[in-house]
Scaffold this active site. Structure first.
Site, PDB file in Angstrom:
ATOM      1  N   ASP A  67      18.513 -29.384 -89.029  1.00 25.92           N
ATOM      2  CA  ASP A  67      17.829 -28.098 -89.245  1.00 25.92           C
ATOM      3  C   ASP A  67      18.765 -26.922 -88.951  1.00 25.92           C
ATOM      4  O   ASP A  67      19.833 -27.082 -88.366  1.00 25.92           O
ATOM      5  CB  ASP A  67      16.581 -28.018 -88.351  1.00 25.92           C
ATOM      6  N   ASN A 136       5.778 -31.177 -78.410  1.00 27.41           N
ATOM      7  CA  ASN A 136       4.520 -31.355 -79.184  1.00 27.41           C
ATOM      8  C   ASN A 136       4.668 -32.440 -80.242  1.00 27.41           C
ATOM      9  O   ASN A 136       3.817 -32.579 -81.119  1.00 27.41           O
ATOM     10  CB  ASN A 136       4.124 -30.019 -79.835  1.00 27.41           C
ATOM     11  N   HIS A 138       7.176 -32.623 -82.441  1.00 24.83           N
ATOM     12  CA  HIS A 138       7.888 -32.227 -83.679  1.00 24.83           C
ATOM     13  C   HIS A 138       9.221 -32.953 -83.767  1.00 24.83           C
ATOM     14  O   HIS A 138       9.829 -33.309 -82.770  1.00 24.83           O
ATOM     15  CB  HIS A 138       8.025 -30.712 -83.796  1.00 24.83           C
ATOM     16  N   GLU A 143       6.599 -29.538 -87.752  1.00 31.52           N
ATOM     17  CA  GLU A 143       5.660 -29.231 -86.684  1.00 31.52           C
ATOM     18  C   GLU A 143       4.295 -29.884 -86.928  1.00 31.52           C
ATOM     19  O   GLU A 143       3.928 -30.143 -88.088  1.00 31.52           O
ATOM     20  CB  GLU A 143       5.457 -27.693 -86.593  1.00 31.52           C
TER      21      GLU A 143
END
Ligand code: GLP
Length: 241
Positions: A67, A136, A138, A143
């Site tokens: 990313d 979380n 991801h 996400e």
């Protein structure tokens, strides 16, 4: 999904680096998928040492990073490219032309994501994908949500991800709210996947990952469909399993 629990972060980093080094020794012109964040820093340190002290060569290796923040170019001090240059690329013999990133400053996002996907495909695909995991769940910047995008795309960062990534920015600097990221489909096409998790802050995510369910509300769960995933975690990240 194979699970390796190490006593501590140092051993996690060493174990992961040895695995990546093994892949390079097995296939010197391999394609590596690489992550950023704090978890892989120890791995990069060990790989640099293996290069400097044991002659591990990355001269024929190609890399594809997961990313890059939207709007940051390669030279921006907070770009993931800069993170990789400072923590890894500058200290090993990888060739600049073999380093592949999504361009955070691209005008046409669609076209840039397609270019990146084509480059992975024409290079023969990713042999070994090293991943971190967000608190979380991801992966990259995929996400939690109602759906996940399969291919590389522009992602909106979750509030908690922006907060968690603030630590890499100065007080007054703004963490970008968007990023270009490999999609879960891109990642799942890799031959083999290593997922790293360290520290108590990842214990919930690891526990969730070990559940036998697949949901876009927990992107890392899609790794359960992949035939070759090894989870390397330290004792703290294993706290809830
Ligand atoms: C960031 C990155 C992910 C990384 C995750 C965990 O958002 N986009 O690729 O795996 O957060 O980072 P850390 O290892 O610092 O906890």
């Amino acid at each position: 999904m194979r699970l390796i629990i190490t006593d501590n972060y140092k051993k996690l980093s060493r174990r992961t680096a040895r695995h990546v080094a093994g892949q390079i020794e097995l296939k010197p012109d391999c394609n590596l998928g690489l992550p950023t964040g704090s978890t892989p820093l120890g791995m990069y340190d060990v790989l640099v040492k293996l290069h400097q002290e044991e002659g591990l060569s990355l001269a024929e290796v190609s890399t594809f990073n997961l990313d890059e923040y939207r709007g940051l170019d390669r030279n921006h001090p907070r770009s993931f490219y800069n993170y990789m240059a400072e923590n890894f690329f500058q200290h090993v013999d990888i060739k600049e032309e073999n380093i592949n990133f999504l361009d955070g400053t691209a005008g046409d996002i669609e076209q840039e994501c397609q270019r990146f996907e084509n480059k992975i495909a024409t290079s023969g695909g990713i042999d070994l994908m090293v991943l971190g995991i967000g608190r979380n769940g991801h992966i990259g910047f995929n996400e939690p949500g109602k759906e996940l995008k399969s291919n590389s795309h522009l992602a909106e960062l979750a509030e908690e991800t922006i907060k968690a990534n603030q630590r890499f920015f100065q007080e007054e600097e703004e963490v970008p709210a968007q990023a270009l990221t490999m999609g879960m489909g891109t990642i799942l096409k890799s031959d083999r996947i290593l997922l790293l998790a360290s520290g108590r802050s990842k214990a919930w995510a690891v526990k969730e990952l070990m559940k036998n369910r697949i949901t876009p509300e927990f992107p890392a769960s899609f790794l359960r469909v992949h035939p070759w995933v090894t989870l390397i975690i330290d004792q703290e990240a294993a706290d809830k399993i």
